[in-house]
Scaffold this active site. Structure first.
Site, PDB file in Angstrom:
ATOM      1  N   GLU A   1       0.818  -1.216   0.000  1.00 39.38           N
ATOM      2  CA  GLU A   1       0.000   0.000   0.000  1.00 39.38           C
ATOM      3  C   GLU A   1       0.852   1.266   0.000  1.00 39.38           C
ATOM      4  OE1 GLU A   1      -3.074  -0.159  -0.547  1.00 39.38           O
ATOM      5  OE2 GLU A   1      -3.567  -2.234  -0.032  1.00 39.38           O
TER       6      GLU A   1
ATOM      7  N   CYS B   1      -8.176  -1.677   7.892  1.00 39.95           N
ATOM      8  CA  CYS B   1      -6.760  -1.677   7.465  1.00 39.95           C
ATOM      9  C   CYS B   1      -6.275  -0.270   7.140  1.00 39.95           C
ATOM     10  CB  CYS B   1      -6.562  -2.600   6.262  1.00 39.95           C
ATOM     11  SG  CYS B   1      -6.712  -4.340   6.716  1.00 39.95           S
TER      12      CYS B   1
ATOM     13  N   HIS C   1      -1.221  -5.648   2.046  1.00 38.63           N
ATOM     14  CA  HIS C   1      -2.404  -6.521   2.002  1.00 38.63           C
ATOM     15  C   HIS C   1      -2.047  -7.846   1.341  1.00 38.63           C
ATOM     16  CE1 HIS C   1      -5.725  -3.392   2.692  1.00 38.63           C
ATOM     17  NE2 HIS C   1      -6.101  -4.443   3.402  1.00 38.63           N
TER      18      HIS C   1
HETATM   19  N1  PCA Z   1      -8.506  -6.735   6.344  1.00 37.20           N
HETATM   20  C1  PCA Z   1      -9.460  -5.670   6.584  1.00 37.20           C
HETATM   21  C2  PCA Z   1      -9.389  -5.399   8.055  1.00 37.20           C
HETATM   22  C3  PCA Z   1      -8.675  -6.556   8.656  1.00 37.20           C
HETATM   23  C4  PCA Z   1      -8.083  -7.266   7.520  1.00 37.20           C
HETATM   24  O1  PCA Z   1      -7.317  -8.248   7.604  1.00 37.20           O
HETATM   25  C5  PCA Z   1      -9.236  -4.458   5.684  1.00 37.20           C
HETATM   26  O2  PCA Z   1      -8.711  -4.610   4.558  1.00 37.20           O
HETATM   27  O3  PCA Z   1      -9.590  -3.347   6.052  1.00 37.20           O
END
Ligand code: PCA
Length: 200
Positions: free
Chosen positions: A78, A141, A165
């Site tokens: 990200e 997140c 992610h």
């Molecule tokens: N993914 C979510 C919140 C916790 C996670 O593992 C997100 O992408 O916001």
């Protein structure tokens, strides 16, 4: 060098969260980097304080927060976190904010202070599919990434921080639609290791 790597507890009806499972597969040490692994709650209100407490306790040089993003077949490094909470479903505490700022007096966005291009290149060099993502979404997140960068910025902390992610694990998709993207946990862990080595 000390690196804090966080994953999340499961959410959205899943039994597991590959972000924490992959982080847990990492060794205790990668060359000169000591790794601390921790799990964060999928909660808008509790995840930030939990992360702040971990940073206070361990005083890491690097913080990499990891989350699950079902729907990708590659690791998403990200680039940016935005000052917005807008949840399509409640978090694990039943909280579902709509179009609210994370902090009323904060900037609209923060860029990751990790070398995102270098990290993607290192993952690809390790044969792990990876890309730069320009949105971490508007759920927990993004909230954690923004909170981390805001904490670093306001307190002028000597920490490099960012968010990654990961896809669903193979285990999570066995009973999902046959075209649901996934990645093996060991591959995710190799990707995270490549990211850490890229910081050396
Ligand atoms: N993914 C979510 C919140 C916790 C996670 O593992 C997100 O992408 O916001």
């Amino acid at each position: 060098m000390k690196a804090l790597v966080t994953g999340f507890e499961p959410f959205g009806g899943e039994q597991t969260n590959p972000s924490y499972e992959a982080a847990a597969l990492l060794p205790e040490r990668i060359d000169s980097v000591e790794l601390i692994k921790a799990k964060l709650p999928v909660s808008f209100n509790d995840s930030g304080p939990a992360l702040a407490e971990l940073i206070r306790k361990y005083q890491p040089d690097v913080v990499i927060c990891v989350g699950q993003s079902g729907g990708y077949a590659a690791i998403a490094v990200e680039r940016v976190a935005i000052n917005l909470r807008d949840a399509a479903a409640p978090d694990n505490s039943g909280v579902q904010p709509e179009e609210q700022p994370i902090t009323a007096d904060g900037p609209d966005a923060y860029f990751s202070s990790l070398p995102v291009k270098k990290i993607v290149a290192a993952m690809r060099h390790s044969s792990i599919p990876a890309f730069i993502s320009n949105s971490a979404g508007t759920f927990v997140c993004n909230n954690v990434m923004y909170t981390l960068l805001d904490l670093i910025h306001r307190n002028k902390l000597p920490i490099r921080g960012g968010f990654i992610h990961v896809p669903y694990s193979l285990q999570q998709v066995v009973s999902k639609a046959p075209n649901t993207p996934s990645m093996e946990l060991t591959q995710m862990a190799r990707g995270l290791e490549a990211a850490i080595r890229a910081l050396l």
